[in-house]
Design a protein around this motif. Structure first.
Motif, mmCIF file in Angstrom:
data_model
loop_
_atom_site.group_PDB
_atom_site.id
_atom_site.type_symbol
_atom_site.label_atom_id
_atom_site.label_comp_id
_atom_site.label_asym_id
_atom_site.label_seq_id
_atom_site.Cartn_x
_atom_site.Cartn_y
_atom_site.Cartn_z
ATOM 1 N N ILE A 195 -9.092 -16.064 3.184
ATOM 2 C CA ILE A 195 -8.789 -17.281 2.428
ATOM 3 C C ILE A 195 -9.934 -17.629 1.489
ATOM 4 C CG2 ILE A 195 -8.426 -19.773 2.622
ATOM 5 C CD1 ILE A 195 -6.871 -19.222 5.217
ATOM 6 N N SER A 196 -11.163 -17.540 1.999
ATOM 7 C CA SER A 196 -12.347 -17.883 1.201
ATOM 8 C C SER A 196 -12.492 -17.005 -0.028
ATOM 9 C CB SER A 196 -13.606 -17.769 2.064
ATOM 10 O OG SER A 196 -13.560 -18.668 3.150
ATOM 11 N N HIS A 197 -12.021 -15.758 0.072
ATOM 12 C CA HIS A 197 -12.125 -14.836 -1.057
ATOM 13 C C HIS A 197 -10.845 -14.762 -1.886
ATOM 14 C CE1 HIS A 197 -15.571 -13.453 1.372
ATOM 15 N NE2 HIS A 197 -16.077 -13.058 0.223
ATOM 16 N N GLY A 198 -9.939 -15.690 -1.645
ATOM 17 C CA GLY A 198 -8.718 -15.748 -2.438
ATOM 18 C C GLY A 198 -7.784 -14.574 -2.221
ATOM 19 N N GLN A 199 -7.877 -13.938 -1.063
ATOM 20 C CA GLN A 199 -7.042 -12.771 -0.762
ATOM 21 C C GLN A 199 -5.782 -13.216 -0.027
ATOM 22 O OE1 GLN A 199 -9.942 -10.576 1.483
ATOM 23 N NE2 GLN A 199 -10.937 -9.722 -0.336
ATOM 24 N N GLY A 200 -4.821 -13.691 -0.803
ATOM 25 C CA GLY A 200 -3.629 -14.286 -0.233
ATOM 26 C C GLY A 200 -2.809 -13.356 0.639
ATOM 27 N N SER A 201 -2.564 -12.156 0.164
ATOM 28 C CA SER A 201 -1.743 -11.209 0.925
ATOM 29 C C SER A 201 -2.421 -10.833 2.239
ATOM 30 C CB SER A 201 -1.475 -9.951 0.104
ATOM 31 O OG SER A 201 -0.709 -10.267 -1.040
ATOM 32 N N ARG A 202 -3.736 -10.618 2.195
ATOM 33 C CA ARG A 202 -4.479 -10.275 3.405
ATOM 34 C C ARG A 202 -4.463 -11.437 4.394
ATOM 35 N NH1 ARG A 202 -10.667 -10.517 4.047
ATOM 36 N NH2 ARG A 202 -10.992 -9.723 6.150
ATOM 37 N N ALA A 203 -4.682 -12.648 3.891
ATOM 38 C CA ALA A 203 -4.669 -13.830 4.750
ATOM 39 C C ALA A 203 -3.314 -14.000 5.430
ATOM 40 C CB ALA A 203 -5.011 -15.081 3.935
ATOM 41 N N GLU A 204 -2.256 -13.787 4.678
ATOM 42 C CA GLU A 204 -0.911 -13.919 5.232
ATOM 43 C C GLU A 204 -0.661 -12.887 6.325
ATOM 44 O OE1 GLU A 204 3.700 -14.328 3.706
ATOM 45 O OE2 GLU A 204 2.215 -13.429 2.370
ATOM 46 N N ALA A 205 -1.072 -11.655 6.084
ATOM 47 C CA ALA A 205 -0.850 -10.586 7.063
ATOM 48 C C ALA A 205 -1.613 -10.860 8.365
ATOM 49 C CB ALA A 205 -1.279 -9.246 6.472
ATOM 50 N N ILE A 206 -2.857 -11.305 8.241
ATOM 51 C CA ILE A 206 -3.657 -11.589 9.434
ATOM 52 C C ILE A 206 -3.037 -12.731 10.226
ATOM 53 C CG2 ILE A 206 -5.895 -12.397 10.289
ATOM 54 C CD1 ILE A 206 -7.138 -11.061 7.783
ATOM 55 N N MET A 207 -2.596 -13.766 9.528
ATOM 56 C CA MET A 207 -2.044 -14.929 10.221
ATOM 57 C C MET A 207 -0.727 -14.585 10.906
ATOM 58 S SD MET A 207 -3.556 -17.804 10.502
ATOM 59 C CE MET A 207 -3.379 -19.556 10.833
ATOM 60 N N ARG A 208 0.065 -13.743 10.283
ATOM 61 C CA ARG A 208 1.328 -13.348 10.925
ATOM 62 C C ARG A 208 1.058 -12.504 12.164
ATOM 63 N NH1 ARG A 208 6.260 -11.955 6.860
ATOM 64 N NH2 ARG A 208 7.208 -11.749 8.919
ATOM 65 N N GLU A 209 0.086 -11.622 12.079
ATOM 66 C CA GLU A 209 -0.272 -10.815 13.243
ATOM 67 C C GLU A 209 -0.832 -11.709 14.345
ATOM 68 O OE1 GLU A 209 -1.030 -7.921 15.980
ATOM 69 O OE2 GLU A 209 0.252 -7.875 14.190
ATOM 70 N N HIS A 210 -1.574 -12.710 13.933
ATOM 71 C CA HIS A 210 -2.168 -13.667 14.856
ATOM 72 C C HIS A 210 -1.086 -14.324 15.713
ATOM 73 C CE1 HIS A 210 -5.483 -16.107 16.176
ATOM 74 N NE2 HIS A 210 -5.043 -17.222 15.637
ATOM 75 N N ALA A 211 0.023 -14.664 15.092
ATOM 76 C CA ALA A 211 1.133 -15.287 15.826
ATOM 77 C C ALA A 211 1.973 -14.256 16.564
ATOM 78 C CB ALA A 211 2.011 -16.080 14.852
ATOM 79 N N ASN A 212 2.286 -13.160 15.914
ATOM 80 C CA ASN A 212 3.199 -12.186 16.512
ATOM 81 C C ASN A 212 2.624 -11.482 17.727
ATOM 82 O OD1 ASN A 212 5.366 -12.637 14.810
ATOM 83 N ND2 ASN A 212 4.652 -11.187 13.268
ATOM 84 N N ALA A 213 1.315 -11.562 17.895
ATOM 85 C CA ALA A 213 0.717 -10.984 19.098
ATOM 86 C C ALA A 213 1.212 -11.689 20.345
ATOM 87 C CB ALA A 213 -0.800 -11.066 19.022
#
Length: 243
Positions: A195-213
């Motif tokens: 998020i801090s580096h403006g990497q929207g796609s990466r942030a979204e992927a990490i957050m989805r994995e965070h929940a789907n675990a």
């Protein structure tokens, strides 16, 4: 939430996960309070909270019964949360965090670093992690500047263990629990970096994995059933996040 209250809620969730409390089982305040060694007040609060989460059903008279929850119900609600929180993380990255938001997230990450630095975790630590984790997610959702996400998440949270605050803690497997929550914290670091580096796609992927675990619990539930163990209800707790 105060530590006794969070402890009781977490303990009851774990009892449902393990099958110690089975679907259809009736629960009352006094015997539950005696069993857990607490007063009736935190038990009353816990019952109401777990009813809101879809794990208990209030009886017309007094008391509650444990609801039966299907694996499909858990999987669906967790997947929805992952999509919504992933969208929030992407939009937060696109919008850029405010200084106050960035500073508070850094403070929360530091708090987590200190919590896990000792190499172990206890139920008392869980109360700290619960509040820290909940606030971390709240900031990211607010940073999305999309009120529809918070509204949709609020509705989804009434499904069993779909809430980021729906934590359970297996005190019989402390080593595994430490690894689980510590890895969750590392994911917090990763999503903040994206998020801090403006990497929207990466942030979204990490957050989805965070929940789907969370679905790791569904797998555990299936394995326990195959072994013939008595488990009626599964806990949709985010296995990485706790939320």
């Amino acid at each position: 939430m105060n530590k006794p209250g969070q402890h009781v809620i977490s303990r009851l969730r774990q009892m449902i996960l393990s099958g110690e409390l089975t679907s259809g089982q009736r629960l009352a305040e006094i015997p539950t309070a005696e069993q857990l060694g607490v007063s009736r007040t935190p038990v009353r609060i816990a019952f109401r909270t777990l009813e809101q989460e879809g794990l208990l059903t209030k009886l017309s008279g007094r008391g509650y019964i444990v609801r039966q929850v299907t694996q499909a119900e858990i999987s669906g609600s967790v997947e929805v949360r992952g999509v919504l929180e992933g969208l929030a993380a992407r939009q937060a990255a696109e919008n850029t965090l405010s200084k106050d938001q960035a500073d508070e997230l850094v403070q929360l990450l530091k708090q987590g670093d200190d919590l896990f630095a000792k190499g172990s975790i206890s139920e008392q630590d869980l109360a700290i992690y619960h509040d820290m984790n909940q606030r971390f997610h709240q900031i990211i959702i607010a940073a999305s500047l999309n009120p529809a996400i918070a509204e949709a998440l609020s509705r989804n949270e009434h499904l069993p263990f779909a809430s980021v605050s729906a934590l359970a803690f297996d005190r019989n497997n402390l080593t595994s629990e430490y690894r689980r929550f510590n890895f969750a914290h590392m994911q917090h670091h990763a999503v903040f970096d994206a998020i801090s580096h403006g990497q929207g796609s990466r942030a979204e992927a990490i957050m989805r994995e965070h929940a789907n675990a969370t679905l790791g619990y569904a797998k555990t539930f299936s394995q326990m059933k195959e072994k013939g163990e008595k488990v009626q209800v599964i806990n949709g707790l985010n296995a990485i996040d706790g939320h």
